[in-house]
Scaffold this motif. Sequence first.
Motif, short mmCIF file in Angstrom:
data_model
loop_
_atom_site.label_atom_id
_atom_site.label_comp_id
_atom_site.label_asym_id
_atom_site.label_seq_id
_atom_site.Cartn_x
_atom_site.Cartn_y
_atom_site.Cartn_z
N ASP A 122 0.94 -1.12 -0.09
CA ASP A 122 -0.21 0.01 -0.11
C ASP A 122 1.05 1.16 0.09
OD1 ASP A 122 -1.76 1.87 0.36
OD2 ASP A 122 -2.41 1.24 2.31
N SER A 123 0.94 2.00 -1.13
CA SER A 123 1.96 2.97 -1.08
C SER A 123 1.75 4.14 -0.32
CB SER A 123 2.07 3.49 -2.76
OG SER A 123 0.92 3.74 -3.18
N SER A 124 0.44 4.40 -0.08
CA SER A 124 0.04 5.61 0.91
C SER A 124 0.46 5.29 2.07
CB SER A 124 -1.27 5.93 0.51
OG SER A 124 -2.29 4.81 0.95
N ALA A 125 0.39 3.98 2.81
CA ALA A 125 0.76 3.65 3.93
C ALA A 125 2.01 3.66 4.37
CB ALA A 125 0.21 2.27 4.32
N VAL A 126 2.96 3.13 3.04
CA VAL A 126 4.36 3.23 2.94
C VAL A 126 4.84 4.62 3.22
CG1 VAL A 126 6.37 2.68 1.62
CG2 VAL A 126 4.64 1.18 1.94
N LYS A 127 4.42 5.46 2.31
CA LYS A 127 4.60 6.80 2.12
C LYS A 127 4.29 7.82 3.81
CE LYS A 127 3.80 11.55 0.14
NZ LYS A 127 3.26 12.04 1.50
N ASN A 128 3.14 7.56 4.35
CA ASN A 128 3.01 8.01 5.46
C ASN A 128 3.93 7.46 6.69
OD1 ASN A 128 0.80 9.47 4.39
ND2 ASN A 128 -0.64 7.98 4.82
N SER A 129 4.10 6.24 6.59
CA SER A 129 4.88 5.68 7.77
C SER A 129 6.21 6.29 7.59
CB SER A 129 5.23 4.19 7.62
OG SER A 129 3.68 3.47 7.85
N LEU A 130 6.88 6.38 6.27
CA LEU A 130 8.22 7.08 6.09
C LEU A 130 8.13 8.55 6.42
CD1 LEU A 130 9.32 5.26 2.91
CD2 LEU A 130 10.05 4.83 5.04
N ASP A 131 7.11 9.11 6.13
CA ASP A 131 6.94 10.50 6.68
C ASP A 131 7.00 10.58 8.19
OD1 ASP A 131 6.81 11.12 4.22
OD2 ASP A 131 4.41 11.67 4.05
N LYS A 160 1.48 6.01 -6.97
CA LYS A 160 0.64 5.05 -6.31
C LYS A 160 1.41 3.57 -6.75
CE LYS A 160 -3.94 3.57 -6.23
NZ LYS A 160 -5.12 3.63 -6.39
N TYR A 161 2.03 3.43 -7.86
CA TYR A 161 2.51 2.20 -8.10
C TYR A 161 4.18 2.01 -8.08
CZ TYR A 161 -2.43 1.05 -8.85
OH TYR A 161 -3.93 0.98 -8.65
N ASP A 162 4.68 2.93 -7.56
CA ASP A 162 6.12 3.25 -7.77
C ASP A 162 6.54 2.96 -6.41
OD1 ASP A 162 8.73 3.81 -8.80
OD2 ASP A 162 8.10 5.78 -9.06
N ASP A 163 7.97 2.51 -6.38
CA ASP A 163 8.60 2.33 -5.25
C ASP A 163 9.56 3.50 -4.89
OD1 ASP A 163 10.50 1.64 -7.13
OD2 ASP A 163 11.73 0.53 -5.85
N LYS A 164 9.61 4.21 -5.47
CA LYS A 164 10.58 5.40 -5.51
C LYS A 164 9.79 6.42 -4.38
CE LYS A 164 13.83 3.93 -8.15
NZ LYS A 164 14.66 3.07 -7.73
N TYR A 165 10.58 6.62 -3.14
CA TYR A 165 10.26 7.62 -2.17
C TYR A 165 11.29 8.77 -2.31
CZ TYR A 165 9.35 9.63 2.18
OH TYR A 165 9.15 10.69 3.45
N GLU A 166 10.55 9.93 -2.80
CA GLU A 166 11.47 11.15 -3.01
C GLU A 166 11.17 11.94 -1.62
OE1 GLU A 166 10.63 15.14 -5.71
OE2 GLU A 166 10.49 13.05 -6.66
N LEU A 167 12.18 12.17 -0.97
CA LEU A 167 12.34 13.03 0.09
C LEU A 167 13.12 14.30 0.03
CD1 LEU A 167 11.72 13.56 3.39
CD2 LEU A 167 14.03 12.35 3.65
N ASN A 168 12.45 15.55 0.16
CA ASN A 168 12.78 16.93 -0.11
C ASN A 168 13.13 17.50 1.27
OD1 ASN A 168 12.92 16.96 -3.04
ND2 ASN A 168 10.73 16.87 -2.75
N LEU A 169 14.11 17.94 1.72
CA LEU A 169 14.42 18.64 2.93
C LEU A 169 14.90 19.86 2.69
CD1 LEU A 169 14.36 17.98 6.15
CD2 LEU A 169 16.74 17.47 6.00
#
Length: 195
Positions: free
Chosen positions: A23-32, A134-143
């Motif tokens: 679940d990409s949104s769950a993954v993104k939210n957990s990493l966030d 949505k269907y990508d494994d790449k997590y883009e983090l901008n700081l």
Amino acid sequence: MVNKDSESKGKDKKEIVKINKWDSSAVKNSLDDAVKEVLTKKFNYTENFNLMDGRLAICTIAVGVAMFALLWDYLYPFPQSKPILIFSVTTYFIMMGVLTLYTTYKEKGIFAVCIQKEGAHKGNVWIASSAMEKYDDKYELNLSLKDGKTGNIRSTQSVKSCANFITVDGVVCHDLVETEVTRLHNSLLNERKDK
């Protein structure tokens, strides 16, 4: 009888949360959340909620207009309340449009705004935003770092597979997230020293 050592160990342990790694949104939210934890706990920055307060203000106005229309229609049934209902419905949809523009252009995926309250760089503002398709494994983090003295903004980004931070079982590896955030954080501070 309860052993005090086992009781204190239970308090020190972090609760392990498993997520659905598909679940990409769950993954993104957990990493966030893990990134936000690094900024607030490791670096001891204070989180600023003004960006989220703006969204809440827009939603409050929209809901207030809808509640006013409901109350007005209750007090003065339909034929009399027609102009107020038209005004309220129009205003509600306009506010939802404003909310969409606000989240798209103002928030831009920002999930944490932290202010540095202590140390040599007091007053600096750290802004963390992310993106993940949505269907990508790449997590883009901008700081981004907004200098508290000059107002200059510098930013850096990291694009990595979410598999770099999440185990096969769906557990976020906080130490790996912390390493990546620390690397980005230090690169922005070192860039400042170089100038």
